[in-house]
Design a protein around this motif. Structure first.
Motif, PDB file in Angstrom:
ATOM      1  N   UNK A   1       0.834  -1.003   0.021  1.00 22.90           N
ATOM      2  CA  UNK A   1       0.052  -0.044   0.047  1.00 22.90           C
ATOM      3  C   UNK A   1       0.836   1.303  -0.082  1.00 22.90           C
ATOM      4  N   UNK A   2       1.869   1.502   0.907  1.00 25.40           N
ATOM      5  CA  UNK A   2       2.620   2.680   0.900  1.00 25.40           C
ATOM      6  C   UNK A   2       3.393   2.828  -0.004  1.00 25.40           C
ATOM      7  N   UNK A   3       4.211   1.994  -0.856  1.00 24.63           N
ATOM      8  CA  UNK A   3       4.939   2.482  -2.013  1.00 24.63           C
ATOM      9  C   UNK A   3       3.876   2.885  -3.414  1.00 24.63           C
ATOM     10  N   UNK A   4       2.657   2.188  -3.302  1.00 28.37           N
ATOM     11  CA  UNK A   4       1.856   2.374  -4.522  1.00 28.37           C
ATOM     12  C   UNK A   4       1.087   3.727  -4.479  1.00 28.37           C
ATOM     13  N   UNK A   5       1.137   4.532  -3.325  1.00 29.95           N
ATOM     14  CA  UNK A   5       0.358   5.642  -3.093  1.00 29.95           C
ATOM     15  C   UNK A   5       0.845   6.817  -3.914  1.00 29.95           C
ATOM     16  N   UNK A   6       1.847   6.621  -4.375  1.00 26.60           N
ATOM     17  CA  UNK A   6       2.650   7.871  -5.191  1.00 26.60           C
ATOM     18  C   UNK A   6       2.608   7.290  -6.505  1.00 26.60           C
ATOM     19  N   UNK A   7       2.121   5.957  -7.094  1.00 25.75           N
ATOM     20  CA  UNK A   7       2.268   5.269  -8.470  1.00 25.75           C
ATOM     21  C   UNK A   7       0.974   5.268  -8.745  1.00 25.75           C
ATOM     22  N   UNK A   8       0.036   5.055  -8.229  1.00 22.26           N
ATOM     23  CA  UNK A   8      -1.272   4.469  -8.758  1.00 22.26           C
ATOM     24  C   UNK A   8      -2.557   4.643  -7.952  1.00 22.26           C
ATOM     25  N   UNK A   9      -3.555   5.303  -8.174  1.00 23.88           N
ATOM     26  CA  UNK A   9      -4.692   5.187  -7.217  1.00 23.88           C
ATOM     27  C   UNK A   9      -5.180   3.711  -6.952  1.00 23.88           C
ATOM     28  N   UNK A  10      -4.785   2.765  -7.404  1.00 27.05           N
ATOM     29  CA  UNK A  10      -5.108   1.458  -6.942  1.00 27.05           C
ATOM     30  C   UNK A  10      -4.619   1.210  -5.687  1.00 27.05           C
ATOM     31  N   UNK A  11      -3.746   2.068  -5.149  1.00 26.46           N
ATOM     32  CA  UNK A  11      -3.082   1.810  -3.702  1.00 26.46           C
ATOM     33  C   UNK A  11      -4.362   1.753  -2.550  1.00 26.46           C
ATOM     34  N   UNK A  12      -5.252   2.335  -3.051  1.00 18.21           N
ATOM     35  CA  UNK A  12      -6.396   2.293  -1.965  1.00 18.21           C
ATOM     36  C   UNK A  12      -7.088   0.958  -2.168  1.00 18.21           C
ATOM     37  N   UNK A  13      -7.139   0.206  -3.302  1.00 19.86           N
ATOM     38  CA  UNK A  13      -7.572  -0.955  -3.429  1.00 19.86           C
ATOM     39  C   UNK A  13      -6.527  -1.995  -2.497  1.00 19.86           C
ATOM     40  N   UNK A  14      -5.293  -1.910  -2.743  1.00 11.94           N
ATOM     41  CA  UNK A  14      -4.227  -2.644  -1.924  1.00 11.94           C
ATOM     42  C   UNK A  14      -4.626  -2.396  -0.655  1.00 11.94           C
ATOM     43  N   UNK A  15      -4.574  -1.194  -0.032  1.00  9.26           N
ATOM     44  CA  UNK A  15      -4.646  -0.730   1.370  1.00  9.26           C
ATOM     45  C   UNK A  15      -5.972  -1.201   1.937  1.00  9.26           C
ATOM     46  N   UNK A  16      -7.020  -1.660   1.270  1.00  8.49           N
ATOM     47  CA  UNK A  16      -8.219  -2.096   1.514  1.00  8.49           C
ATOM     48  C   UNK A  16      -8.207  -3.550   2.360  1.00  8.49           C
ATOM     49  N   UNK A  17      -7.166  -4.336   1.857  1.00  6.93           N
ATOM     50  CA  UNK A  17      -6.857  -5.531   2.405  1.00  6.93           C
ATOM     51  C   UNK A  17      -6.367  -5.513   4.001  1.00  6.93           C
ATOM     52  N   UNK A  18      -5.307  -4.986   4.020  1.00  6.33           N
ATOM     53  CA  UNK A  18      -4.914  -5.118   5.564  1.00  6.33           C
ATOM     54  C   UNK A  18      -6.010  -3.967   6.609  1.00  6.33           C
ATOM     55  N   UNK A  19      -6.443  -3.024   5.816  1.00  3.30           N
ATOM     56  CA  UNK A  19      -7.473  -2.181   6.532  1.00  3.30           C
ATOM     57  C   UNK A  19      -8.725  -2.989   7.053  1.00  3.30           C
TER      58      UNK A  19
END
Length: 300
Positions: free
Chosen positions: A136-154
């Motif tokens: 999640x953290x490294x994707x935040x500056x790369x793609x809006x899909x970071x929110x999708x990735x972050x939804x898993x640990x969240x």
């Protein structure tokens, strides 16, 4: 009487404690622990104090560690944003080494405490740190899909409590996971809408379309609807031991309608005030439905 040279002053202790709370994001961590405890109440046949304490302290350690790693990684970007420039590391009150020490100690403590509950709980807790920090953290500056990735640990905490109580992963904790998973999207996109200008300073890509537009607002509505549906699925008796009475399902659905109304208002007005109201309603929603689930279990 003059203070002894080199003695730690009360204000230094206060500052250190305040920085510890900020590096671990104490308010967020407590809300996560609340979700895990709610999941424990739902899964447990009897409530025992020691497992509950291990879950609460171990859960806080895991969330706090994730947030500390996050702030180490993003320290230079945090310095660019108004809301984060005064965090302990970019402000210079805490060194990277100190923050890493906190993160590592809390990681080890969290894994050990959750392992004392059962290995599955420790595994999911460790997975949440890895996903949050390394995906999640490294994707935040790369793609809006970071929110999708972050939804898993969240989405893990609500589920984690059930696994802690039962040492089992099945349809019940899976359902709890899905409730919090779909909730993540309207919540974080509303937050992303509110803070979009500041996020842009740090180079973060948080909104699904990259803009505060109708496309983002429509996706918020869509995920809010999915959240509402999955939240009442247990009323149909298809989720194993996870039950929900009809009155409880009605209350949860009504709470979802309130959140949906705020999502529709955001679509209509597309302003920061509407996004803030949606974000606040989402926090109220997830807390309220967890309470309803727990109360319904013990009243049914």
């Amino acid at each position: 009487m003059k203070p002894v040279a080199g003695a730690i002053q009360p204000n230094q202790i206060q500052v250190a404690f305040s920085d510890f709370k900020e590096i671990t994001k104490a308010r967020l961590a407590v809300s996560v622990v609340f979700s895990a405890v709610a999941g424990y109440f739902l899964g447990a046949d009897e409530i025992r104090f020691l497992p509950l304490l291990l879950l609460a302290v171990g859960g806080y350690c895991m969330v706090g560690a994730s947030n500390a790693y996050n702030q180490v990684i993003e320290r230079n970007l945090d310095a660019l944003m108004h809301r984060t420039k005064n965090r302990p590391i970019p402000s210079g009150r805490m060194s990277v080494a100190q923050a890493m020490t906190i993160a590592i100690v809390m990681t080890v403590a969290g894994i050990v405490l959750l392992y004392l509950l059962n290995p599955k709980t420790a595994l999911f807790g460790t997975l949440s740190i890895f996903l949050y920090t390394c995906v999640y953290t490294p994707l935040k500056t790369i793609t809006p899909l970071s929110v999708f990735a972050g939804a898993f640990p969240g989405a893990i905490p609500f589920m984690l409590g059930w696994v802690a109580a039962t040492n089992d992963f099945g349809i019940e904790p899976g359902t709890l996971f899905m409730i919090q998973f779909f909730w993540q999207f309207p919540h974080f996109w509303a937050l992303g809408w509110m803070l979009d200008d500041d996020y842009r300073r740090g180079g973060f890509k948080m909104l699904p379309t990259g803009k505060k537009d109708t496309g983002t607002a429509l996706q918020i509505i869509m995920y809010t609807l999915w959240m509402m549906i999955i939240s009442i699925v247990p009323v149909f008796g298809i989720t194993g031991r996870l039950h929900l009475s009809v009155p409880a399902a009605v209350l949860i659905f009504l709470a979802g309608l309130v959140m949906l109304w705020f999502a529709l208002r955001l679509y209509e007005l597309r302003d920061r005030a509407s996004a803030r109201k949606l974000m606040l309603s989402s926090v109220t929603y997830i807390t309220l439905i967890q309470i309803i689930y727990v109360v319904d279990k013990f009243l049914s």
